[in-house]
Design a protein around this motif. Sequence first.
Motif, PDB file in Angstrom:
ATOM      1  N   THR A 152       0.819  -1.208   0.000  1.00 40.60           N
ATOM      2  CA  THR A 152       0.000   0.000   0.000  1.00 40.60           C
ATOM      3  C   THR A 152       0.859   1.266   0.000  1.00 40.60           C
ATOM      4  O   THR A 152       1.912   1.318   0.642  1.00 40.60           O
ATOM      5  N   PRO A 153       0.417   2.302  -0.689  1.00 40.63           N
ATOM      6  CA  PRO A 153       1.143   3.584  -0.699  1.00 40.63           C
ATOM      7  C   PRO A 153       1.307   4.165   0.702  1.00 40.63           C
ATOM      8  O   PRO A 153       2.291   4.859   0.966  1.00 40.63           O
ATOM      9  N   VAL A 159       7.293   4.706   5.780  1.00 45.31           N
ATOM     10  CA  VAL A 159       8.693   4.301   5.914  1.00 45.31           C
ATOM     11  C   VAL A 159       9.628   5.371   5.360  1.00 45.31           C
ATOM     12  O   VAL A 159      10.685   5.654   5.944  1.00 45.31           O
ATOM     13  N   ILE A 160       9.263   5.982   4.259  1.00 47.45           N
ATOM     14  CA  ILE A 160      10.077   7.090   3.731  1.00 47.45           C
ATOM     15  C   ILE A 160      10.166   8.209   4.757  1.00 47.45           C
ATOM     16  O   ILE A 160      11.246   8.755   5.005  1.00 47.45           O
ATOM     17  N   ALA A 181      11.450 -10.701   4.906  1.00 57.12           N
ATOM     18  CA  ALA A 181      10.003 -10.917   4.965  1.00 57.12           C
ATOM     19  C   ALA A 181       9.231  -9.902   4.131  1.00 57.12           C
ATOM     20  O   ALA A 181       8.009 -10.020   3.992  1.00 57.12           O
ATOM     21  N   MET A 182       9.920  -8.908   3.601  1.00 58.54           N
ATOM     22  CA  MET A 182       9.261  -7.844   2.847  1.00 58.54           C
ATOM     23  C   MET A 182       9.585  -7.958   1.363  1.00 58.54           C
ATOM     24  O   MET A 182      10.676  -8.391   0.993  1.00 58.54           O
ATOM     25  N   PRO A 183       8.673  -7.560   0.484  1.00 56.15           N
ATOM     26  CA  PRO A 183       8.938  -7.637  -0.958  1.00 56.15           C
ATOM     27  C   PRO A 183      10.094  -6.718  -1.352  1.00 56.15           C
ATOM     28  O   PRO A 183      10.178  -5.573  -0.898  1.00 56.15           O
ATOM     29  N   ASN A 189      10.724   0.905  -4.247  1.00 58.88           N
ATOM     30  CA  ASN A 189       9.899   2.116  -4.233  1.00 58.88           C
ATOM     31  C   ASN A 189      10.367   3.117  -3.182  1.00 58.88           C
ATOM     32  O   ASN A 189      10.321   4.332  -3.399  1.00 58.88           O
ATOM     33  N   VAL A 190      10.813   2.602  -2.037  1.00 59.53           N
ATOM     34  CA  VAL A 190      11.171   3.468  -0.909  1.00 59.53           C
ATOM     35  C   VAL A 190      12.549   4.115  -1.072  1.00 59.53           C
ATOM     36  O   VAL A 190      12.703   5.342  -0.919  1.00 59.53           O
TER      37      VAL A 190
END
Length: 428
Positions: A152-153, A159-160, A181-183, A189-190
């Motif tokens: 999700t955006p 996180v950014i 565990a994260m894509p 993206n971040v």
Amino acid sequence: MADWTEHVIWWHVYPLGFVGADTTGADRTPTHRLRQIESWLDYLLDLGANGLALGPVFASRTHGYDTTDYFRVDPRLGDTADLEHLIAECHRRGIRVMLDGVFNHVGRDFAPLVAALADPAAAENALFRRTPAGELVAFEGHDALVTLDHDTPAVIALVIDVMTHWLDRGIDAWRLDAAYAMPAAFWANVLPRVRERHPQVYVMGEVLHGDYAGFVAASGVDTVTQYELWQAIWHALNEVNFFELDWALTRHTAFLGAFVPYTFIGNHDVTRLASQIHDERHHPHALVLLLTLGGTPAIYYGDERGLRAVKEQRAGGDDAVRPAYPLSAVDLDPADTAGTESFVLHQELIGLRRRHPWLHTATSRPLALTNTGYVIEVNDGSHHLVVALNLGDEILRVDTDAAQRLAGTAAAGPAGFTVPAHGWAVFG
């Protein structure tokens, strides 16, 4: 990757344990214990390190990995002013600072989660992953840890914001907890948006196994934790089987063609090396490998003094490997001769690495291999060292002429040397 990472050697500290804070959640009395770490910065430099890798410092309910507020320092450690002061004192001494970002999951007291649970229509619900039945997804079966929805955006923006917030306040690097565990696409993206404002940031992801190089390439992180090498080092030394280590170093060399791994022989999640390797005569061999192989090395606090502790699979089972340290280095036990000897060995081997900074990207190849004897050449194409390890009861003889011929250099010095039983040597 930022140029400064070539010369950094991290001293890894788990802050809540280091300062003696209660991690059960029973005592959350506000203190300013974080400043206690400042009294150890000169010790860090004396060791030979120049980076401080901090475990969780953000507000949490218990052990730090159940975050409740990413923008607030845990009150058991202090406040933002205390953290900013520690960062400033580190930078005044030329020490880089890394923070631990727990961005896969949050604790049950995380304010947006509380709001989401109170109102199914609340916008905060977009932050959390749910099962098809609408239930929150727990991280690896831990009900107290609720997984964020990285598709999700809203999570990308959160996180950014967190990463740039603390980079703006002076930190130099991030450890991404449970990055495995994260894509990878999430970080792709971040991180570009974080680097727009902080191009020199160093980002290390916790990855246990699998396609390390693929994750680095797809995610945009600078590096990942080299758990394969950690496993091979202690297991090969414990089992007296250098063939296992040689196989792992073949993999390690391949990784170095794609990125520089974050290397270690101890951390906050594993049994102490001094407890893991049963024959204490072989403890130094692990450190020799850490500090002569390619990578960005980290020393977990206490390992430099040979501390022993076993991680147990139970509630509180990490406590033994995350102990409190004295208020300052002057409070260390002067009668601890074994601890002093271990510290001096760390100094000597870190000094060796400082004299050969090219080791950061050096690869290795075997020159001699048996179960009990291992001789490798480490090189970067222009420089080389020969590292010899002996786990046997007999003297290991090393033909340095042959080693130099293999390395493509002219023979110089003695025709060879010997390594005593259960000893080690570095030749260059």
